[in-house]
Design a protein around this motif. Structure first.
Motif, mmCIF file in Angstrom:
data_model
loop_
_atom_site.group_PDB
_atom_site.id
_atom_site.type_symbol
_atom_site.label_atom_id
_atom_site.label_comp_id
_atom_site.label_asym_id
_atom_site.label_seq_id
_atom_site.Cartn_x
_atom_site.Cartn_y
_atom_site.Cartn_z
ATOM 1 N N ARG A 44 15.966 -4.965 -10.752
ATOM 2 C CA ARG A 44 15.647 -4.077 -9.637
ATOM 3 C C ARG A 44 14.177 -4.237 -9.250
ATOM 4 N N ALA A 45 13.944 -4.268 -7.945
ATOM 5 C CA ALA A 45 12.597 -4.342 -7.392
ATOM 6 C C ALA A 45 12.559 -3.510 -6.117
ATOM 7 N N PHE A 46 11.368 -3.361 -5.562
ATOM 8 C CA PHE A 46 11.233 -2.688 -4.274
ATOM 9 C C PHE A 46 10.168 -3.388 -3.447
ATOM 10 N N SER A 47 10.322 -3.278 -2.145
ATOM 11 C CA SER A 47 9.345 -3.793 -1.183
ATOM 12 C C SER A 47 9.081 -2.699 -0.159
ATOM 13 N N VAL A 48 7.802 -2.382 0.044
ATOM 14 C CA VAL A 48 7.379 -1.358 0.988
ATOM 15 C C VAL A 48 6.789 -2.036 2.216
ATOM 16 N N LEU A 49 7.108 -1.503 3.383
ATOM 17 C CA LEU A 49 6.499 -1.962 4.627
ATOM 18 C C LEU A 49 6.063 -0.723 5.405
ATOM 19 N N LEU A 50 4.748 -0.603 5.636
ATOM 20 C CA LEU A 50 4.212 0.509 6.417
ATOM 21 C C LEU A 50 3.936 0.052 7.845
ATOM 22 N N PHE A 51 4.225 0.939 8.792
ATOM 23 C CA PHE A 51 3.969 0.711 10.215
ATOM 24 C C PHE A 51 2.885 1.680 10.672
ATOM 25 N N ASP A 52 1.958 1.189 11.530
ATOM 26 C CA ASP A 52 0.994 2.117 12.110
ATOM 27 C C ASP A 52 1.610 2.762 13.353
ATOM 28 N N LEU A 53 0.865 3.623 14.014
ATOM 29 C CA LEU A 53 1.412 4.358 15.148
ATOM 30 C C LEU A 53 1.708 3.473 16.355
ATOM 31 N N THR A 76 3.667 -4.788 2.633
ATOM 32 C CA THR A 76 2.565 -3.890 2.270
ATOM 33 C C THR A 76 2.355 -3.847 0.760
ATOM 34 N N CYS A 77 3.399 -3.611 0.000
ATOM 35 C CA CYS A 77 3.316 -3.701 -1.460
ATOM 36 C C CYS A 77 4.721 -3.867 -2.017
ATOM 37 N N CYS A 78 4.784 -4.289 -3.269
ATOM 38 C CA CYS A 78 6.081 -4.450 -3.925
ATOM 39 C C CYS A 78 5.886 -4.291 -5.428
ATOM 40 N N GLY A 79 6.993 -4.156 -6.122
ATOM 41 C CA GLY A 79 6.921 -3.993 -7.565
ATOM 42 C C GLY A 79 8.293 -3.712 -8.147
ATOM 43 N N HIS A 80 8.277 -3.160 -9.351
ATOM 44 C CA HIS A 80 9.507 -2.892 -10.099
ATOM 45 C C HIS A 80 9.473 -1.467 -10.640
ATOM 46 N N ALA A 92 5.901 4.711 -4.409
ATOM 47 C CA ALA A 92 4.759 5.555 -4.048
ATOM 48 C C ALA A 92 3.585 5.322 -4.998
ATOM 49 N N ILE A 93 3.877 5.191 -6.266
ATOM 50 C CA ILE A 93 2.822 4.932 -7.252
ATOM 51 C C ILE A 93 2.175 3.578 -6.983
ATOM 52 N N ARG A 94 2.989 2.563 -6.736
ATOM 53 C CA ARG A 94 2.467 1.215 -6.513
ATOM 54 C C ARG A 94 1.653 1.147 -5.220
ATOM 55 N N LEU A 95 2.085 1.856 -4.179
ATOM 56 C CA LEU A 95 1.348 1.888 -2.921
ATOM 57 C C LEU A 95 -0.050 2.468 -3.143
ATOM 58 N N ARG A 96 -0.124 3.494 -3.951
ATOM 59 C CA ARG A 96 -1.420 4.094 -4.268
ATOM 60 C C ARG A 96 -2.266 3.134 -5.117
ATOM 61 N N GLU A 97 -1.645 2.469 -6.104
ATOM 62 C CA GLU A 97 -2.390 1.540 -6.967
ATOM 63 C C GLU A 97 -2.937 0.359 -6.180
ATOM 64 N N GLU A 98 -2.116 -0.229 -5.302
ATOM 65 C CA GLU A 98 -2.521 -1.449 -4.603
ATOM 66 C C GLU A 98 -3.409 -1.176 -3.402
ATOM 67 N N PHE A 99 -3.088 -0.144 -2.606
ATOM 68 C CA PHE A 99 -3.776 0.094 -1.340
ATOM 69 C C PHE A 99 -4.534 1.414 -1.273
ATOM 70 N N GLY A 100 -4.401 2.262 -2.287
ATOM 71 C CA GLY A 100 -5.043 3.565 -2.235
ATOM 72 C C GLY A 100 -4.453 4.457 -1.154
ATOM 73 N N LEU A 101 -3.180 4.245 -0.827
ATOM 74 C CA LEU A 101 -2.526 4.973 0.257
ATOM 75 C C LEU A 101 -1.376 5.822 -0.254
ATOM 76 N N ALA A 102 -1.096 6.875 0.506
ATOM 77 C CA ALA A 102 0.096 7.695 0.270
ATOM 78 C C ALA A 102 0.867 7.745 1.583
ATOM 79 N N ALA A 103 2.171 7.680 1.497
ATOM 80 C CA ALA A 103 3.026 7.766 2.679
ATOM 81 C C ALA A 103 4.391 8.268 2.253
#
Length: 186
Positions: A44-53, A76-80, A92-103
């Motif tokens: 299992r893995a995940f891939s996040v893609l964030l869109f701006d406005l 944007t980020c990915c992980g397991h 959400a944890i990985r997004l914060r670790e890699e980019f310092g972002l919450a969404a």
């Protein structure tokens, strides 16, 4: 409530991943390193893609120190997730670790793929959950150990460059973009 960040001294290759069958049902666990040894074990893995406005996507160039597909451009980020960990929580944890972002993240689908990395000899064989979200007002604060560069691109420009220069990009990015675009109103 905030999620705890991973201990930066943790060897990510020693962490456990959740092994799955072709339908995405959990079947066991092994280390990240073992799962990515040729020929690869489906996990299992995940891939996040964030869109701006404006509808542009945030992508990253993976750091040179990455053990798989270093210096290639990815979502944007990915992980397991850890075995039994909800995918959205891990993302959400990985997004914060890699980019310092919450969404706020929404899962929009999943797909399986297998891809070998000729530069490292490692193999991705993943059941990849795709999550999308909106980039907030706070600017990205990338961790240089994870991210070499980042940019915002329109999906059309990204799709054109993926077609023109596929070797610049991770092998999973096109499928991540497909699922994200199918879920995003035009």
């Amino acid at each position: 409530m905030t999620e705890p960040l991973a201990d930066p001294s943790t060897d990510r290759e020693a962490l456990l991943v959740e092994l799955v069958d072709e339908s995405g049902r959990a079947t066991g666990a092994c280390s990240v390193a073992e799962a990515h040894r040729a020929p690869g074990i489906l996990h299992r893995a995940f891939s996040v893609l964030l869109f701006d406005l404006r509808g542009h996507v945030l992508i990253q160039q993976r750091a040179a120190a990455k053990t798989r597909f270093p210096l290639q451009w990815a979502n944007t980020c990915c992980g397991h997730p850890l075995p039994g960990q909800p995918v959205t929580e891990a993302a959400a944890i990985r997004l914060r670790e890699e980019f310092g972002l919450a969404a706020e993240l929404t899962e929009v689908g999943a797909f399986r793929y297998r891809a070998g990395d000729a530069s490292t000899g490692r193999v991705e064989h993943e059941y990849d959950h795709v999550l999308i979200g909106t980039l907030g007002e706070h600017p990205p604060q990338p961790d240089p150990a994870e991210i070499a560069h980042w940019t915002l691109l329109s999906p059309a420009n990204l799709r054109a460059d993926l077609t023109e220069s596929p070797g610049k990009y991770t092998p999973w990015l096109a499928q991540v973009l497909d699922l994200a675009e199918q879920a995003t109103p035009s």
